[in-house]
Design a protein around this motif. Structure first.
Motif, PDB file in Angstrom:
ATOM      1  N   ASP A 174       3.628   7.244   6.430  1.00 19.01           N
ATOM      2  CA  ASP A 174       3.765   5.799   6.290  1.00 19.01           C
ATOM      3  C   ASP A 174       2.965   5.349   5.071  1.00 19.01           C
ATOM      4  O   ASP A 174       2.018   6.005   4.661  1.00 19.01           O
ATOM      5  CB  ASP A 174       3.256   5.101   7.552  1.00 19.01           C
ATOM      6  CG  ASP A 174       3.740   3.662   7.620  1.00 19.01           C
ATOM      7  OD1 ASP A 174       4.553   3.260   6.761  1.00 19.01           O
ATOM      8  OD2 ASP A 174       3.305   2.952   8.541  1.00 19.01           O
ATOM      9  N   MET A 175       3.373   4.227   4.516  1.00 19.37           N
ATOM     10  CA  MET A 175       2.638   3.690   3.379  1.00 19.37           C
ATOM     11  C   MET A 175       1.402   2.959   3.887  1.00 19.37           C
ATOM     12  O   MET A 175       1.415   2.399   4.972  1.00 19.37           O
ATOM     13  CB  MET A 175       3.498   2.690   2.602  1.00 19.37           C
ATOM     14  CG  MET A 175       4.808   3.248   2.118  1.00 19.37           C
ATOM     15  SD  MET A 175       4.582   4.758   1.185  1.00 19.37           S
ATOM     16  CE  MET A 175       3.705   4.145  -0.261  1.00 19.37           C
ATOM     17  N   SER A 176       0.346   2.961   3.102  1.00 20.95           N
ATOM     18  CA  SER A 176      -0.785   2.129   3.485  1.00 20.95           C
ATOM     19  C   SER A 176      -1.544   1.700   2.237  1.00 20.95           C
ATOM     20  O   SER A 176      -1.253   2.141   1.127  1.00 20.95           O
ATOM     21  CB  SER A 176      -1.690   2.862   4.473  1.00 20.95           C
ATOM     22  OG  SER A 176      -2.340   3.909   3.846  1.00 20.95           O
ATOM     23  N   ALA A 177      -2.483   0.818   2.435  1.00 24.02           N
ATOM     24  CA  ALA A 177      -3.337   0.365   1.338  1.00 24.02           C
ATOM     25  C   ALA A 177      -4.687   0.062   1.942  1.00 24.02           C
ATOM     26  O   ALA A 177      -4.768  -0.298   3.113  1.00 24.02           O
ATOM     27  CB  ALA A 177      -2.761  -0.885   0.678  1.00 24.02           C
ATOM     28  N   THR A 178      -5.728   0.239   1.160  1.00 23.04           N
ATOM     29  CA  THR A 178      -7.052  -0.062   1.704  1.00 23.04           C
ATOM     30  C   THR A 178      -7.973  -0.542   0.594  1.00 23.04           C
ATOM     31  O   THR A 178      -7.626  -0.462  -0.588  1.00 23.04           O
ATOM     32  CB  THR A 178      -7.629   1.168   2.442  1.00 23.04           C
ATOM     33  OG1 THR A 178      -8.739   0.747   3.227  1.00 23.04           O
ATOM     34  CG2 THR A 178      -8.083   2.244   1.489  1.00 23.04           C
TER      35      THR A 178
ATOM     36  N   PHE B 193      -5.516   8.086  -0.581  1.00 22.79           N
ATOM     37  CA  PHE B 193      -5.358   6.961  -1.487  1.00 22.79           C
ATOM     38  C   PHE B 193      -5.621   7.410  -2.910  1.00 22.79           C
ATOM     39  O   PHE B 193      -6.371   8.358  -3.143  1.00 22.79           O
ATOM     40  CB  PHE B 193      -6.335   5.842  -1.120  1.00 22.79           C
ATOM     41  CG  PHE B 193      -6.116   5.327   0.265  1.00 22.79           C
ATOM     42  CD1 PHE B 193      -5.127   4.388   0.520  1.00 22.79           C
ATOM     43  CD2 PHE B 193      -6.876   5.807   1.321  1.00 22.79           C
ATOM     44  CE1 PHE B 193      -4.913   3.927   1.805  1.00 22.79           C
ATOM     45  CE2 PHE B 193      -6.663   5.353   2.612  1.00 22.79           C
ATOM     46  CZ  PHE B 193      -5.676   4.410   2.851  1.00 22.79           C
ATOM     47  N   SER B 194      -4.978   6.712  -3.846  1.00 21.81           N
ATOM     48  CA  SER B 194      -5.204   7.025  -5.243  1.00 21.81           C
ATOM     49  C   SER B 194      -4.701   5.877  -6.103  1.00 21.81           C
ATOM     50  O   SER B 194      -3.711   5.236  -5.763  1.00 21.81           O
ATOM     51  CB  SER B 194      -4.462   8.317  -5.603  1.00 21.81           C
ATOM     52  OG  SER B 194      -4.324   8.409  -6.996  1.00 21.81           O
ATOM     53  N   PRO B 195      -5.387   5.653  -7.228  1.00 22.06           N
ATOM     54  CA  PRO B 195      -4.869   4.633  -8.150  1.00 22.06           C
ATOM     55  C   PRO B 195      -3.525   5.068  -8.735  1.00 22.06           C
ATOM     56  O   PRO B 195      -2.793   4.241  -9.278  1.00 22.06           O
ATOM     57  CB  PRO B 195      -5.932   4.547  -9.241  1.00 22.06           C
ATOM     58  CG  PRO B 195      -7.042   5.432  -8.851  1.00 22.06           C
ATOM     59  CD  PRO B 195      -6.638   6.257  -7.683  1.00 22.06           C
TER      60      PRO B 195
ATOM     61  N   GLU C 152     -11.154  -3.852  -4.711  1.00 23.66           N
ATOM     62  CA  GLU C 152      -9.769  -3.766  -5.148  1.00 23.66           C
ATOM     63  C   GLU C 152      -9.009  -2.940  -4.121  1.00 23.66           C
ATOM     64  O   GLU C 152      -9.601  -2.197  -3.341  1.00 23.66           O
ATOM     65  CB  GLU C 152      -9.672  -3.127  -6.538  1.00 23.66           C
ATOM     66  CG  GLU C 152     -10.220  -1.700  -6.578  1.00 23.66           C
ATOM     67  CD  GLU C 152     -10.159  -1.079  -7.965  1.00 23.66           C
ATOM     68  OE1 GLU C 152      -9.812  -1.781  -8.925  1.00 23.66           O
ATOM     69  OE2 GLU C 152     -10.452   0.126  -8.064  1.00 23.66           O
ATOM     70  N   SER C 153      -7.684  -3.100  -4.108  1.00 20.14           N
ATOM     71  CA  SER C 153      -6.920  -2.296  -3.148  1.00 20.14           C
ATOM     72  C   SER C 153      -6.259  -1.127  -3.863  1.00 20.14           C
ATOM     73  O   SER C 153      -5.850  -1.238  -5.016  1.00 20.14           O
ATOM     74  CB  SER C 153      -5.854  -3.154  -2.462  1.00 20.14           C
ATOM     75  OG  SER C 153      -4.842  -3.494  -3.374  1.00 20.14           O
ATOM     76  N   TRP C 154      -6.255   0.007  -3.187  1.00 16.96           N
ATOM     77  CA  TRP C 154      -5.523   1.174  -3.662  1.00 16.96           C
ATOM     78  C   TRP C 154      -4.396   1.438  -2.684  1.00 16.96           C
ATOM     79  O   TRP C 154      -4.566   1.263  -1.482  1.00 16.96           O
ATOM     80  CB  TRP C 154      -6.415   2.420  -3.672  1.00 16.96           C
ATOM     81  CG  TRP C 154      -7.434   2.449  -4.760  1.00 16.96           C
ATOM     82  CD1 TRP C 154      -7.862   1.403  -5.531  1.00 16.96           C
ATOM     83  CD2 TRP C 154      -8.185   3.605  -5.171  1.00 16.96           C
ATOM     84  NE1 TRP C 154      -8.831   1.827  -6.388  1.00 16.96           N
ATOM     85  CE2 TRP C 154      -9.050   3.178  -6.203  1.00 16.96           C
ATOM     86  CE3 TRP C 154      -8.200   4.943  -4.783  1.00 16.96           C
ATOM     87  CZ2 TRP C 154      -9.927   4.055  -6.838  1.00 16.96           C
ATOM     88  CZ3 TRP C 154      -9.078   5.810  -5.411  1.00 16.96           C
ATOM     89  CH2 TRP C 154      -9.921   5.372  -6.433  1.00 16.96           C
ATOM     90  N   ARG C 155      -3.284   1.884  -3.218  1.00 15.27           N
ATOM     91  CA  ARG C 155      -2.170   2.251  -2.345  1.00 15.27           C
ATOM     92  C   ARG C 155      -2.316   3.722  -1.951  1.00 15.27           C
ATOM     93  O   ARG C 155      -2.988   4.498  -2.596  1.00 15.27           O
ATOM     94  CB  ARG C 155      -0.837   2.044  -3.074  1.00 15.27           C
ATOM     95  CG  ARG C 155      -0.646   0.626  -3.558  1.00 15.27           C
ATOM     96  CD  ARG C 155       0.022  -0.223  -2.544  1.00 15.27           C
ATOM     97  NE  ARG C 155       1.396   0.196  -2.338  1.00 15.27           N
ATOM     98  CZ  ARG C 155       2.155  -0.234  -1.352  1.00 15.27           C
ATOM     99  NH1 ARG C 155       1.658  -1.059  -0.457  1.00 15.27           N
ATOM    100  NH2 ARG C 155       3.402   0.164  -1.238  1.00 15.27           N
ATOM    101  N   GLY C 156      -1.642   4.068  -0.889  1.00 21.14           N
ATOM    102  CA  GLY C 156      -1.704   5.443  -0.434  1.00 21.14           C
ATOM    103  C   GLY C 156      -0.753   5.660   0.724  1.00 21.14           C
ATOM    104  O   GLY C 156       0.151   4.853   0.942  1.00 21.14           O
ATOM    105  N   PHE C 157      -0.952   6.756   1.432  1.00 17.39           N
ATOM    106  CA  PHE C 157      -0.060   7.045   2.550  1.00 17.39           C
ATOM    107  C   PHE C 157      -0.808   7.708   3.685  1.00 17.39           C
ATOM    108  O   PHE C 157      -1.886   8.278   3.490  1.00 17.39           O
ATOM    109  CB  PHE C 157       1.125   7.916   2.112  1.00 17.39           C
ATOM    110  CG  PHE C 157       0.720   9.283   1.612  1.00 17.39           C
ATOM    111  CD1 PHE C 157       0.748  10.380   2.459  1.00 17.39           C
ATOM    112  CD2 PHE C 157       0.320   9.467   0.298  1.00 17.39           C
ATOM    113  CE1 PHE C 157       0.379  11.643   2.007  1.00 17.39           C
ATOM    114  CE2 PHE C 157      -0.052  10.718  -0.161  1.00 17.39           C
ATOM    115  CZ  PHE C 157      -0.023  11.810   0.691  1.00 17.39           C
TER     116      PHE C 157
END
Ligand code: NAG
Ligand code: NAG
Length: 576
Positions: A74-78, A38-40, A53-58
């Protein structure tokens, strides 16, 4: 040897090596968690509320597939903790400004729970941004805190120490201090000199609003998801990856292409007494119009308890009446009148209200040797822990079937909603809504040729931070054949975070017979025999939630546990 095709199955170690090689570069660029990064910089960060807050990632892993080695992306967010000054974070958490007032006990406990284990950096020493992990929160306010400076019992106040050592005047002396370091020799840090370190994933339980906000971030149309994944692969530029190069790994930019087909929808059988006796779903949809349940269950006595303050008793009564009518029209043997009129109760007194009302109902039903078949609960839309509390009391204490409805549904007074709830009630009281035509005509391969039982199993683990909670194993099994439509379920608490289902097979000490085999499998097999009149000759076992790393361990252990109670049968019968 694996790449040269000398192993039929991919050895875990070989896959792990390749995984590690490909993880090296993203691990340096992004925040790695498990198989995800994950990364901003990988998309927008969205506030989730309460300091998160949520960060997007893969997600990235190497998988052996029928097409050879594949990279699964796959895409993900956490959820991440917002890198806020600690006072601002606490204010968000409490939804209240705390810059000019002391904390209440409840607030202090809430902040302590949220901050324990979180990493902070100090801001009062210029560029010396030392990092600490928070171990607790002091009970006293900063201005009351002292610590020993020598063996002789001389103490110094935290306020004085900060003034003398750093020339820093603590402003918010009425707030507690953060405790860092071990409990025996804690270090005190005023909240105002601490800022949360960026990049800390939040792994505790999210509240409902946070879940909704996170889902909003991750829920995408397949086409958009495909576009994002393709862009991600381009962005990662695997062909430039020096580690991949060194190992001679090349990765295609294109998605793998797989031939697929859409299975025809099964024809569904409804009751002969309805106007439509069967139906074929279209685009995954169908309804109960003109149909009757294939087996309507019995609800001869029921009552309603209303926990939603904004639902007047009259509305609750109308809603229940319409629902009862729909259950009856759909084919259930359902009493139109409740045992008692609907009653309002406070959500914080769920246990008392349910038990009191249940006993009132039993005062009427008991002398007639009748039971209460169903409790309908009307719940506020944001029900908090109410749903769980109600289920616990009904299932563990009172032993009655319950159906919860949320306020939104009650206000709609809509036929489709009644029909959907009726289907749920029918299944809970042991009815069957529909069965497969192919099952009745014995056309389902590996199921309808001989008595077959289908199991399903999964284990739910507690969230990190709920360290004393057990994991819960759940096992269901079909109880009719050839339809395989009705399922009985068992749950069992087991060791924290244990994936193996411990209670599938057990040996119980019987005072007369000595050790006898028992456990969830045996119990469900016996109940299959009781309800179908046959012993199953085939077991199909679906198991969810097992990671690749644990797969063989779980398979060995559980397959053994499934076989054990069956072995004596195999010796006395001739089944394959
Ligand atoms: C239909 O419902 C009736 C009672 O309502 C029941 O006796 C019968 O077994 C049901 N099943 C079918 C297939 O019609
Ligand atoms: C009650 O809240 C839980 C989450 O806390 C949710 O899953 C459930 O659908 C809600 N139920 C009703 C009937 O509102």
């Amino acid at each position: 040897m694996f790449l040269a095709g000398r192993h039929a199955e991919a050895p875990q170690e070989a896959l792990q090596v390749l995984d590690i090689v490909l993880r090296e570069l993203p691990s340096a660029r992004y925040a790695p968690f498990g198989r995800s990064f994950f990364s901003p910089d990988l998309g927008r960060r969205q506030p989730l509320g309460d300091g998160l807050e949520s960060w997007r990632g893969f997600y990235q892993s190497i998988r052996p597939t029928q097409m050879g080695l594949s990279l699964n992306i796959d895409m993900s967010a956490t959820a991440f903790i917002e890198p806020l000054p600690v006072i601002d974070y606490a204010a968000q958490l409490l939804r209240s400004d705390i810059h000019s007032r002391p904390l209440s006990d409840a607030e202090r406990v809430k902040i302590k729970k949220a901050l324990r284990g979180v990493k902070v950096e100090v801001t009062h020493r210029g560029n010396m941004r030392r990092k600490y992990r928070i171990s607790g929160l002091t009970t006293q306010a900063t201005r009351e805190l002292t610590f020993p400076v020598d063996e002789g019992g001389t103490v110094k106040s935290v306020v004085q120490y900060f003034q003398e050592t750093y020339g820093f005047a603590i402003q918010h002396t009425y707030l507690p201090c953060l405790q860092v370091g071990n409990q025996q020799r804690p270090n005190y840090l005023p909240m105002e000199v601490c800022k949360i370190v960026e990049g800390q994933r939040y792994s505790k339980r999210l509240n409902q609003n946070q879940i909704r906000a996170l889902l909003d971030e991750t829920c995408q149309y397949p086409r958009d998801r495909e576009r994002d994944i393709t862009q991600m692969v381009k962005h990662n530029a695997y062909q430039e990856d020096p580690y991949a190069k060194e190992f001679g790994i090349k990765i295609s930019d294109c998605l793998a292409s797989v031939d697929a087909r859409i299975l025809p929808a099964p024809r569904l059988k409804y009751n002969e007494t309805g106007r439509e006796k069967d139906c074929i779903p279209r685009v995954g949809q169908w309804n109960m119009m003109n149909k009757k349940m294939v087996n309507g269950g019995k609800v001869r006595s029921w009552m309603c308890v209303n926990f939603a303050r904004n639902v007047p008793d009259k509305l609750a009564r109308d809603f229940c009446h319409q629902l009862a009518q729909m259950c009856q029209d759909s084919g259930m043997d359902f009493a139109l009148e409740p045992v008692l009129p609907p009653m309002s109760a406070r959500p914080d007194q769920v246990e008392r209200a349910l038990k009191a009302r249940y006993h009132e109902a039993m005062n009427i039903l008991g002398p007639q040797r009748r039971e209460l078949d169903l409790l309908i609960g009307i719940l506020p839309d944001n029900n908090g822990s109410l749903y769980g509390d109600l289920k616990r009391v009904c299932e563990i204490d009172l032993g009655i079937v319950s159906q919860c409805c949320c306020t939104k549904q009650v206000f709609k007074l809509n036929k489709q909603i009644y029909a959907n709830i009726a289907l749920k009630i029918n299944v809970k009281v042991g009815g069957r809504n529909t069965v497969l035509v192919d099952a009745l005509s014995r056309r389902i391969p590996l199921v309808t040729d001989r008595p077959t039982i289908i199991f399903g199993a999964d284990v739910t683990h507690p969230h990190p931070g709920e360290d004393s909670s057990p994991s819960i194993a759940a096992v269901v099994a079909s109880q009719d054949w050839p339809e395989v439509t009705r399922y009985a379920g068992l749950v069992s608490a087991q060791a924290h975070r244990q994936e193996l289902i411990e209670d599938l097979y057990k040996v119980r000490q019987d005072p007369q017979k000595g050790p006898v085999s028992s456990g969830m499998i045996r119990e469900l097999l016996i109940s299959f025999k009781k309800s179908t009149g046959e012993k199953p000759q085939r077991i199909i076992f679906y198991r969810d939630g097992v990671s690749e790393g644990q797969f063989y361990q779980v398979l060995l252990f559980e397959l053994n546990a499934i076989r054990k109670p069956v072995l004596p049968w195999r010796q006395t019968t001739n089944h394959r």
